[in-house]
Enzyme design. Sequence first.
Site, PDB file in Angstrom:
ATOM      1  N   HIS A  54       0.855  -1.183   0.000  1.00  0.00           N
ATOM      2  CA  HIS A  54       0.000   0.000   0.000  1.00  0.00           C
ATOM      3  C   HIS A  54       0.894   1.237   0.000  1.00  0.00           C
ATOM      4  O   HIS A  54       2.018   1.205   0.516  1.00  0.00           O
ATOM      5  CB  HIS A  54      -0.893   0.017   1.234  1.00  0.00           C
ATOM      6  CG  HIS A  54      -1.937  -1.052   1.242  1.00  0.00           C
ATOM      7  ND1 HIS A  54      -3.004  -1.019   2.117  1.00  0.00           N
ATOM      8  CD2 HIS A  54      -2.090  -2.184   0.514  1.00  0.00           C
ATOM      9  CE1 HIS A  54      -3.764  -2.074   1.919  1.00  0.00           C
ATOM     10  NE2 HIS A  54      -3.217  -2.803   0.944  1.00  0.00           N
ATOM     11  N   GLU A  56       0.968   3.893   1.757  1.00  0.00           N
ATOM     12  CA  GLU A  56       1.434   4.320   3.076  1.00  0.00           C
ATOM     13  C   GLU A  56       2.627   3.485   3.544  1.00  0.00           C
ATOM     14  O   GLU A  56       3.622   4.008   4.044  1.00  0.00           O
ATOM     15  CB  GLU A  56       0.326   4.184   4.128  1.00  0.00           C
ATOM     16  CG  GLU A  56      -0.923   4.970   3.816  1.00  0.00           C
ATOM     17  CD  GLU A  56      -1.994   4.132   3.129  1.00  0.00           C
ATOM     18  OE1 GLU A  56      -1.704   3.477   2.104  1.00  0.00           O
ATOM     19  OE2 GLU A  56      -3.145   4.143   3.616  1.00  0.00           O
ATOM     20  N   CYS A  84      -6.234   1.766   5.864  1.00  0.00           N
ATOM     21  CA  CYS A  84      -6.789   0.527   6.391  1.00  0.00           C
ATOM     22  C   CYS A  84      -6.136   0.241   7.745  1.00  0.00           C
ATOM     23  O   CYS A  84      -5.221   0.954   8.177  1.00  0.00           O
ATOM     24  CB  CYS A  84      -6.532  -0.620   5.410  1.00  0.00           C
ATOM     25  SG  CYS A  84      -4.789  -1.103   5.277  1.00  0.00           S
ATOM     26  N   CYS A  87      -2.290  -0.254   7.559  1.00  0.00           N
ATOM     27  CA  CYS A  87      -1.545   0.990   7.379  1.00  0.00           C
ATOM     28  C   CYS A  87      -1.633   1.877   8.614  1.00  0.00           C
ATOM     29  O   CYS A  87      -0.666   2.549   8.972  1.00  0.00           O
ATOM     30  CB  CYS A  87      -2.034   1.716   6.133  1.00  0.00           C
ATOM     31  SG  CYS A  87      -1.626   0.818   4.611  1.00  0.00           S
TER      32      CYS A  87
END
Length: 150
Positions: A54, A56, A84, A87
């Site tokens: 992801h 992040e 999420c 993260c």
Amino acid sequence: MMTETYMARALDEAARAAARGEVPVGAILIDVNTGAVVAQSGNRVEESNDPTAHAEILVIREAAGKLGAPRLPNMDLYVTLEPCAMCAAAVSFARIRRLYFGAYDPKGGGVEHGVRFFQQDTCHHAPEVIGGVEESRAAALLKDFFAVRR
């Protein structure tokens, strides 16, 4: 205002992710002392066959590597979608100072929705959170991306 400028850069990363066939999420990490962008990326889950890739996570990894430190207390994270739970945990463990995000994610978010990671007793560090920055632009990127795939 710098917040919108930084989020615009994260939105550019999200657009590049979409062009690669990734869910359009972009993130940048800013050094609060200098205003410099330390790391920036978009999602790379499909490209790298890595469910943890992801935006992040990628910027936190890059910044920690550049700085040689697992904690980034002088960093602000700008991301185009509410993080999420995975993260959010990474943000907490990295000790990010402030989290700015664009679109809210009622289905998969872990900050204002879902597990609300930073509100849990087991959360080691909760950053200051500012949601809804450039929300309509961030939401439009996601909506357009998924409309083409449905």
